[in-house]
Design an enzyme around this catalytic site. Structure first.
Site, PDB file in Angstrom:
ATOM      1  N   HIS A  22     -93.307-112.380 -74.524  1.00  0.00           N
ATOM      2  CA  HIS A  22     -92.018-112.984 -74.207  1.00  0.00           C
ATOM      3  C   HIS A  22     -92.164-113.898 -72.999  1.00  0.00           C
ATOM      4  O   HIS A  22     -93.177-113.906 -72.311  1.00  0.00           O
ATOM      5  CB  HIS A  22     -90.935-111.931 -73.988  1.00  0.00           C
ATOM      6  CG  HIS A  22     -91.088-111.107 -72.741  1.00  0.00           C
ATOM      7  ND1 HIS A  22     -90.047-110.441 -72.153  1.00  0.00           N
ATOM      8  CD2 HIS A  22     -92.166-110.827 -71.962  1.00  0.00           C
ATOM      9  CE1 HIS A  22     -90.471-109.797 -71.085  1.00  0.00           C
ATOM     10  NE2 HIS A  22     -91.754-110.013 -70.952  1.00  0.00           N
ATOM     11  N   CYS A  41     -93.554-113.995 -65.108  1.00  0.00           N
ATOM     12  CA  CYS A  41     -92.853-113.754 -66.375  1.00  0.00           C
ATOM     13  C   CYS A  41     -92.255-115.034 -66.959  1.00  0.00           C
ATOM     14  O   CYS A  41     -91.768-115.036 -68.082  1.00  0.00           O
ATOM     15  CB  CYS A  41     -91.763-112.708 -66.184  1.00  0.00           C
ATOM     16  SG  CYS A  41     -92.417-111.091 -65.739  1.00  0.00           S
ATOM     17  N   HIS A  47     -96.255-114.259 -72.090  1.00  0.00           N
ATOM     18  CA  HIS A  47     -97.125-113.174 -71.654  1.00  0.00           C
ATOM     19  C   HIS A  47     -96.726-111.941 -72.444  1.00  0.00           C
ATOM     20  O   HIS A  47     -95.642-111.898 -73.024  1.00  0.00           O
ATOM     21  CB  HIS A  47     -97.013-112.933 -70.134  1.00  0.00           C
ATOM     22  CG  HIS A  47     -95.704-112.359 -69.726  1.00  0.00           C
ATOM     23  ND1 HIS A  47     -94.550-113.113 -69.621  1.00  0.00           N
ATOM     24  CD2 HIS A  47     -95.354-111.089 -69.418  1.00  0.00           C
ATOM     25  CE1 HIS A  47     -93.542-112.335 -69.256  1.00  0.00           C
ATOM     26  NE2 HIS A  47     -93.999-111.101 -69.124  1.00  0.00           N
ATOM     27  N   HIS A  49     -96.683-107.505 -73.309  1.00  0.00           N
ATOM     28  CA  HIS A  49     -96.574-106.130 -72.808  1.00  0.00           C
ATOM     29  C   HIS A  49     -96.917-105.161 -73.927  1.00  0.00           C
ATOM     30  O   HIS A  49     -96.710-105.442 -75.105  1.00  0.00           O
ATOM     31  CB  HIS A  49     -95.151-105.824 -72.326  1.00  0.00           C
ATOM     32  CG  HIS A  49     -94.754-106.576 -71.111  1.00  0.00           C
ATOM     33  ND1 HIS A  49     -95.164-106.221 -69.838  1.00  0.00           N
ATOM     34  CD2 HIS A  49     -93.977-107.674 -70.957  1.00  0.00           C
ATOM     35  CE1 HIS A  49     -94.646-107.062 -68.961  1.00  0.00           C
ATOM     36  NE2 HIS A  49     -93.930-107.968 -69.612  1.00  0.00           N
ATOM     37  N   ASP A  87     -93.013-105.595 -83.258  1.00  0.00           N
ATOM     38  CA  ASP A  87     -94.431-105.388 -82.972  1.00  0.00           C
ATOM     39  C   ASP A  87     -95.263-106.629 -83.285  1.00  0.00           C
ATOM     40  O   ASP A  87     -95.161-107.202 -84.376  1.00  0.00           O
ATOM     41  CB  ASP A  87     -94.958-104.198 -83.758  1.00  0.00           C
ATOM     42  CG  ASP A  87     -96.343-103.760 -83.297  1.00  0.00           C
ATOM     43  OD1 ASP A  87     -96.664-103.913 -82.098  1.00  0.00           O
ATOM     44  OD2 ASP A  87     -97.104-103.256 -84.147  1.00  0.00           O
ATOM     45  N   HIS A  88     -96.088-107.021 -82.318  1.00  0.00           N
ATOM     46  CA  HIS A  88     -96.955-108.198 -82.415  1.00  0.00           C
ATOM     47  C   HIS A  88     -96.163-109.467 -82.707  1.00  0.00           C
ATOM     48  O   HIS A  88     -96.594-110.324 -83.482  1.00  0.00           O
ATOM     49  CB  HIS A  88     -98.076-107.980 -83.449  1.00  0.00           C
ATOM     50  CG  HIS A  88     -99.116-107.042 -82.943  1.00  0.00           C
ATOM     51  ND1 HIS A  88     -98.990-105.668 -83.062  1.00  0.00           N
ATOM     52  CD2 HIS A  88    -100.274-107.259 -82.281  1.00  0.00           C
ATOM     53  CE1 HIS A  88    -100.044-105.088 -82.520  1.00  0.00           C
ATOM     54  NE2 HIS A  88    -100.833-106.031 -82.022  1.00  0.00           N
ATOM     55  N   GLU A 132     -91.719-100.995 -70.015  1.00  0.00           N
ATOM     56  CA  GLU A 132     -92.375-102.292 -70.093  1.00  0.00           C
ATOM     57  C   GLU A 132     -93.790-102.184 -69.526  1.00  0.00           C
ATOM     58  O   GLU A 132     -94.715-102.839 -70.005  1.00  0.00           O
ATOM     59  CB  GLU A 132     -91.563-103.335 -69.325  1.00  0.00           C
ATOM     60  CG  GLU A 132     -92.075-104.741 -69.495  1.00  0.00           C
ATOM     61  CD  GLU A 132     -91.160-105.756 -68.870  1.00  0.00           C
ATOM     62  OE1 GLU A 132     -90.666-106.622 -69.595  1.00  0.00           O
ATOM     63  OE2 GLU A 132     -90.940-105.680 -67.639  1.00  0.00           O
TER      64      GLU A 132
END
Length: 142
Positions: A22, A41, A47, A49, A87-88, A132
């Site tokens: 994100h 961020c 980037h 998480h 996810d991903h 996070e």
């Protein structure tokens, strides 16, 4: 749900994991202000998480099953409605809920809650805990 077996509510928690990228950015601000407020961020190339998600379901145990809710049901719902969607993925680009909503951990937890609350029996309460990082997490709702 059949009759209540326990007069006190019980919580069951399902833990899941997803990876997502994100960028925290406010389009109404200057690049300088975004960088000052969001720091790393705000990377224009995003980037990622490794999120840890806990979904807590709170309710009364059923007298026939002993369950608040079957963990297989929780697992299937989370996979179908959250993991398959998040996810991903790049949250900013791939998840419609974040088209106009900054994907902060707080907002991600709120979106997850809003999705799941539509899938769970209304007699049950839902709480979301989203890590996070190992040191930073949010809870929604309080």
């Amino acid at each position: 749900m059949t009759s209540i077996g326990n007069k006190r509510k019980t919580a069951i928690v399902r833990r899941e994991h997803f990876n997502a990228a994100h960028r925290l950015h406010n389009a109404h601000w200057s690049d300088e202000k975004n960088q000052r407020i969001f720091g790393k961020c705000n990377n224009p190339n995003y980037h990622g998480h490794n999120y840890e998600l806990e979904v807590k379901i709170i309710g009364y145990c059923d007298t026939e099953t002993g369950y608040v809710i079957d963990t297989k049901i929780i697992s299937d719902i989370i996979k179908k409605y959250i993991l398959n969607r998040f996810d991903h993925k790049n949250l900013n680009l791939d998840v419609p809920e974040f088209a106009n909503l900054n994907p902060t951990a707080e907002n991600i937890a709120m979106v997850i809650y809003n999705i799941l609350v539509e899938q769970i029996d209304s007699e049950l309460e839902i709480k979301i805990i989203l890590y996070e990082t190992p040191r930073n997490y949010v809870e929604y709702p309080l």
